[in-house]
Design an enzyme around this catalytic site. Structure first.
Site, PDB file in Angstrom:
ATOM      1  N   GLY A  15       0.820  -1.205   0.000  1.00  0.00           N
ATOM      2  CA  GLY A  15       0.000   0.000   0.000  1.00  0.00           C
ATOM      3  C   GLY A  15       0.855   1.257   0.000  1.00  0.00           C
ATOM      4  N   ARG A  76       1.030  -5.219  -5.900  1.00  0.00           N
ATOM      5  CA  ARG A  76       1.235  -6.464  -5.165  1.00  0.00           C
ATOM      6  C   ARG A  76       1.591  -7.546  -6.180  1.00  0.00           C
ATOM      7  NH1 ARG A  76      -0.353  -4.923  -0.150  1.00  0.00           N
ATOM      8  NH2 ARG A  76      -1.973  -3.326  -0.030  1.00  0.00           N
ATOM      9  N   ASP A 107       5.391  -5.085   6.352  1.00  0.00           N
ATOM     10  CA  ASP A 107       5.910  -6.413   6.672  1.00  0.00           C
ATOM     11  C   ASP A 107       5.996  -7.324   5.443  1.00  0.00           C
ATOM     12  OD1 ASP A 107       6.348  -5.888   9.308  1.00  0.00           O
ATOM     13  OD2 ASP A 107       4.521  -6.824  10.044  1.00  0.00           O
ATOM     14  N   THR A 129       4.113   2.566   5.850  1.00  0.00           N
ATOM     15  CA  THR A 129       2.740   2.087   5.970  1.00  0.00           C
ATOM     16  C   THR A 129       1.960   3.012   6.883  1.00  0.00           C
ATOM     17  OG1 THR A 129       1.320   0.330   6.872  1.00  0.00           O
ATOM     18  CG2 THR A 129       3.554   0.461   7.739  1.00  0.00           C
ATOM     19  N   ILE A 130       0.732   3.339   6.506  1.00  0.00           N
ATOM     20  CA  ILE A 130      -0.084   4.225   7.336  1.00  0.00           C
ATOM     21  C   ILE A 130      -0.576   3.530   8.600  1.00  0.00           C
ATOM     22  CG2 ILE A 130      -0.824   5.559   5.325  1.00  0.00           C
ATOM     23  CD1 ILE A 130      -3.597   4.214   5.617  1.00  0.00           C
ATOM     24  N   ASP A 131      -0.436   2.212   8.695  1.00  0.00           N
ATOM     25  CA  ASP A 131      -1.051   1.453   9.787  1.00  0.00           C
ATOM     26  C   ASP A 131      -0.254   1.451  11.092  1.00  0.00           C
ATOM     27  OD1 ASP A 131      -3.287   0.728   8.310  1.00  0.00           O
ATOM     28  OD2 ASP A 131      -2.299  -1.033   7.470  1.00  0.00           O
ATOM     29  N   ASP A 133       1.962  -0.525  12.101  1.00  0.00           N
ATOM     30  CA  ASP A 133       1.864  -1.889  12.634  1.00  0.00           C
ATOM     31  C   ASP A 133       3.153  -2.697  12.524  1.00  0.00           C
ATOM     32  OD1 ASP A 133       1.800  -2.043   9.882  1.00  0.00           O
ATOM     33  OD2 ASP A 133       0.188  -3.517   9.794  1.00  0.00           O
ATOM     34  N   MET A 173      -9.186   3.384   8.207  1.00  0.00           N
ATOM     35  CA  MET A 173      -8.408   2.238   7.737  1.00  0.00           C
ATOM     36  C   MET A 173      -7.701   1.550   8.900  1.00  0.00           C
ATOM     37  SD  MET A 173      -6.983   3.389   3.993  1.00  0.00           S
ATOM     38  CE  MET A 173      -7.161   1.789   3.192  1.00  0.00           C
ATOM     39  N   GLY A 174      -7.339   0.306   8.659  1.00  0.00           N
ATOM     40  CA  GLY A 174      -6.686  -0.522   9.673  1.00  0.00           C
ATOM     41  C   GLY A 174      -7.319  -1.891   9.725  1.00  0.00           C
ATOM     42  N   ARG A 175      -6.868  -2.779   8.801  1.00  0.00           N
ATOM     43  CA  ARG A 175      -7.488  -4.100   8.726  1.00  0.00           C
ATOM     44  C   ARG A 175      -7.131  -4.965   9.940  1.00  0.00           C
ATOM     45  NH1 ARG A 175      -5.706  -5.427   4.043  1.00  0.00           N
ATOM     46  NH2 ARG A 175      -7.478  -4.603   2.889  1.00  0.00           N
ATOM     47  N   LYS A 218     -26.853  14.214  26.268  1.00  0.00           N
ATOM     48  CA  LYS A 218     -25.969  14.209  25.096  1.00  0.00           C
ATOM     49  C   LYS A 218     -26.820  14.062  23.841  1.00  0.00           C
ATOM     50  CE  LYS A 218     -21.536  13.483  23.611  1.00  0.00           C
ATOM     51  NZ  LYS A 218     -20.307  14.137  24.035  1.00  0.00           N
ATOM     52  N   HIS A 220     -25.609  13.923  20.502  1.00  0.00           N
ATOM     53  CA  HIS A 220     -25.021  13.195  19.372  1.00  0.00           C
ATOM     54  C   HIS A 220     -23.967  12.226  19.899  1.00  0.00           C
ATOM     55  CE1 HIS A 220     -22.113  16.482  19.880  1.00  0.00           C
ATOM     56  NE2 HIS A 220     -21.229  15.688  19.299  1.00  0.00           N
ATOM     57  N   ARG A 257      -4.936   7.440   2.448  1.00  0.00           N
ATOM     58  CA  ARG A 257      -3.631   7.111   1.868  1.00  0.00           C
ATOM     59  C   ARG A 257      -3.025   8.282   1.102  1.00  0.00           C
ATOM     60  NH1 ARG A 257      -1.949   2.137   2.401  1.00  0.00           N
ATOM     61  NH2 ARG A 257      -3.366   0.352   2.458  1.00  0.00           N
TER      62      ARG A 257
END
Length: 324
Positions: A15, A76, A107, A129-131, A133, A173-175, A218, A220, A257
């Site tokens: 990604g 990929r 990874d 990577t944006i994750d 991780d 995002m973040g699988r 509250k 919302h 992204r």
């Protein structure tokens, strides 16, 4: 004896992430400053196997540091997961005179770099990577930009959610990793944060939380939902039916992204790219660059891949406490 490096290749894999261009730029210019030639490999490992390889000069990366995405492209490649594909990639490197490769990615990209090292090509990985991780590093290129992009979008959704007295489920995002969701949950003051690592799929607890909040006045409710939990649209329908509160789902998707990288991503990427070139110049291989405990370091790729990264319990508890 260490292998003399004359030509360095650079590719981006997996990604895309904001800041990758800053890393490419740093690899190119640091290498050229040290008398090396640089080859750009387009479209990741797939481009390597297709021999989509170009010469890069210092001017080739001018006016790129502020650009999102990756100027080399990414893809990929299933073929490169096979021993035959990996051996072919190493042979293509030798054919083009590439002695070492800098791989910018996550990874999965590191596993490809490790395979090239086993086939005799010096390799260094940079965490792109944006994750957030990758366990060997406290920082990955693209994370800061992605979080700021998501945070800005969530602030806007909150405005309309407040105006209409709605519950809003915003999917980020973040699988497999919930770092974007956790940071946005804290930064945006969300009432609930659903992380792949922590969510127990007890939807009734969320429903009860919304009902209790409404009793306290509250009007919302914001739920940050990680992609790995998902099902935001169907969840919104169930919550609306159970609470009577109008509920909408917003999936931010690939906008996270893109965009011009933040200063932090540009600086970290620039230093990591320079560091990667230094590692290859020193004749080292099978390494990955990381930022750990305030310092730039390098690790053995196998060691890095075997490390495990978990959500900070303290940060998670803070997010829950501040949401009350």
């Amino acid at each position: 004896m260490s292998k003399e490096i004359k030509t360095i290749g650079v590719l981006t894999s997996g990604g895309d992430a904001p800041g990758m261009n800053a890393a490419i730029r740093a690899v190119v210019r640091k290498s050229i400053a040290n008398g090396l030639k640089v080859k750009g490999i387009k479209k990741g490992y797939q481009g390597l196997l297709n021999e989509e390889i170009i010469d890069l000069e210092a001017h080739s990366v001018s006016d790129t540091i502020q650009r999102g995405g990756t100027i080399l492209g990414t893809a990929r490649c299933m073929e490169f997961k096979t021993p035959e594909g990996q051996a072919k990639g190493a042979e293509i490197c030798r054919k083009h005179g590439i002695d070492g490769i800098v791989v910018i990615g996550g990874d999965g990209s590191y596993k490809g770099a490790q395979a090239l090292a086993r086939n005799g090509i010096n390799t260094v990985g940079i965490p792109g990577t944006i994750d957030l991780d990758i366990a060997c590093t406290d920082y990955t290129i693209g994370f800061d930009t992605a979080v700021n992009t998501a945070m800005d979008a969530i602030d806007k959704v909150r405005d309309t959610s407040s105006s209409h007295e709605r519950c809003s489920i915003i999917e980020v995002m973040g699988r497999n990793a919930g770092y974007i969701a956790l940071w946005c949950g804290i930064a945006n003051g969300a009432e609930d944060i659903l992380l792949p690592e922590k969510y127990d799929y007890n939807e009734q607890r969320i429903i009860n939380s919304i009902i209790d909040s409404r009793k306290r006045g509250k009007t919302h409710h914001i739920i940050i939902n990680a992609e790995g939990v998902g099902h935001s649209v169907s969840m919104a329908r169930r919550i609306e039916a159970a609470t009577g509160m109008e509920t909408r789902a917003t999936i931010l998707g690939y906008m996270q992204r893109g965009g011009s990288p933040t200063a932090k991503d540009r600086v970290y990427a620039s230093i990591m790219g320079s560091y990667a070139a230094d590692i290859l110049l020193a004749g080292k291989s099978n390494r990955v660059v990381g930022y750990k405990n305030g310092h730039y370091q390098d690790f053995d790729i196998e060691e890095a891949l075997n490390m495990k990264k978990e959500i900070s319990e303290y940060e998670y508890e803070v997010s829950r406490l501040l949401s009350v």
